[in-house]
Design a protein around this motif. Structure first.
Motif, PDB file in Angstrom:
ATOM      1  N   PRO A  34       0.842  -1.203   0.000  1.00  0.00           N
ATOM      2  CA  PRO A  34       0.000   0.000   0.000  1.00  0.00           C
ATOM      3  C   PRO A  34       0.877   1.253   0.000  1.00  0.00           C
ATOM      4  O   PRO A  34       1.982   1.258   0.547  1.00  0.00           O
ATOM      5  N   PRO A  35       0.421   2.311  -0.610  1.00  0.00           N
ATOM      6  CA  PRO A  35       1.239   3.537  -0.650  1.00  0.00           C
ATOM      7  C   PRO A  35       1.343   4.152   0.735  1.00  0.00           C
ATOM      8  O   PRO A  35       0.454   4.016   1.565  1.00  0.00           O
ATOM      9  N   ARG A  36       2.449   4.807   0.980  1.00  0.00           N
ATOM     10  CA  ARG A  36       2.676   5.449   2.273  1.00  0.00           C
ATOM     11  C   ARG A  36       2.029   6.826   2.273  1.00  0.00           C
ATOM     12  O   ARG A  36       2.154   7.590   1.330  1.00  0.00           O
ATOM     13  N   ARG A  37       1.376   7.100   3.377  1.00  0.00           N
ATOM     14  CA  ARG A  37       0.763   8.409   3.554  1.00  0.00           C
ATOM     15  C   ARG A  37       1.444   9.084   4.740  1.00  0.00           C
ATOM     16  O   ARG A  37       1.486   8.535   5.828  1.00  0.00           O
ATOM     17  N   PHE A  38       1.975  10.234   4.508  1.00  0.00           N
ATOM     18  CA  PHE A  38       2.660  10.957   5.572  1.00  0.00           C
ATOM     19  C   PHE A  38       1.836  12.162   5.978  1.00  0.00           C
ATOM     20  O   PHE A  38       1.231  12.834   5.148  1.00  0.00           O
TER      21      PHE A  38
END
Length: 185
Positions: A34-38
């Motif tokens: 899953p893409p990283r969300r910062f």
């Protein structure tokens, strides 16, 4: 001067093929993550908080300190040679030596009885002797080849003993059958 180009060694070709094979599964794994969300405030830290020991720490320290002070005050007000109230309290709630002696005596009697029963049950095993049905076959079961002269033992007395024992058993069985009893009583 001319440069000659040679083909790369075989080891490096194998290494190249191996790396190409291992890149494909790694690429597939990276694709499936899953893409990283910062958060936009990721570099911002919370303010430091002063933490105290808590109420239980102070209650514990206070209990020990007040207990020690009460003990010293009570001890100083007593006559010499008498016990303190704490010693009397401990003595009041401790069982007497007679109770421990009775418990130990009961426990010893129970353990001796258990040991006697265990020895009784372990000593009552099957008979240690094995009844031989055909003793002459059992004793003389080796082949007659390469036997030095004089090495065979005369076992006629053993054979006669077992024949006599089997004869007595057979006679007892016949008598039981004549009386009308079962064969195995």
């Amino acid at each position: 001067m001319y440069r000659t180009y040679s083909s790369p060694p075989i080891v490096s070709l194998h290494t190249m093929f191996f790396t190409r094979r291992s890149v494909a599964p790694a690429r597939q794994l990276l694709r499936n993550q899953p893409p990283r969300r910062f958060d936009s405030h990721a570099a911002h830290h919370a303010e430091p908080v002063n933490e105290s020991f808590g109420r239980s720490f102070y209650v514990t320290i206070g209990t020990f300190a007040s207990g020690y002070v009460l003990y010293r005050l009570h001890k100083s007000s007593q006559e010499p040679g008498s016990q303190s109230w704490i010693s009397n309290l401990i003595e009041k709630w401790t069982p007497s030596e007679k109770v421990f002696e009775q418990r130990n005596a009961l426990h010893t009697v129970a353990m001796e009885k258990a040991a006697h029963d265990r020895h009784l049950f372990l000593s009552q095993g099957p008979r240690a002797t094995i009844e031989l049905k055909q003793p002459e076959v059992s004793f003389n079961s080796s082949p007659p080849y390469n036997v030095p002269a004089g090495s065979a033992v005369d076992l006629s007395h053993v054979i006669t003993h077992y024949e006599h024992e089997n004869k007595e058993k057979e006679e007892a069985r016949v008598v039981r059958m004549k009386d009308g009893k079962s064969l195995y009583d």
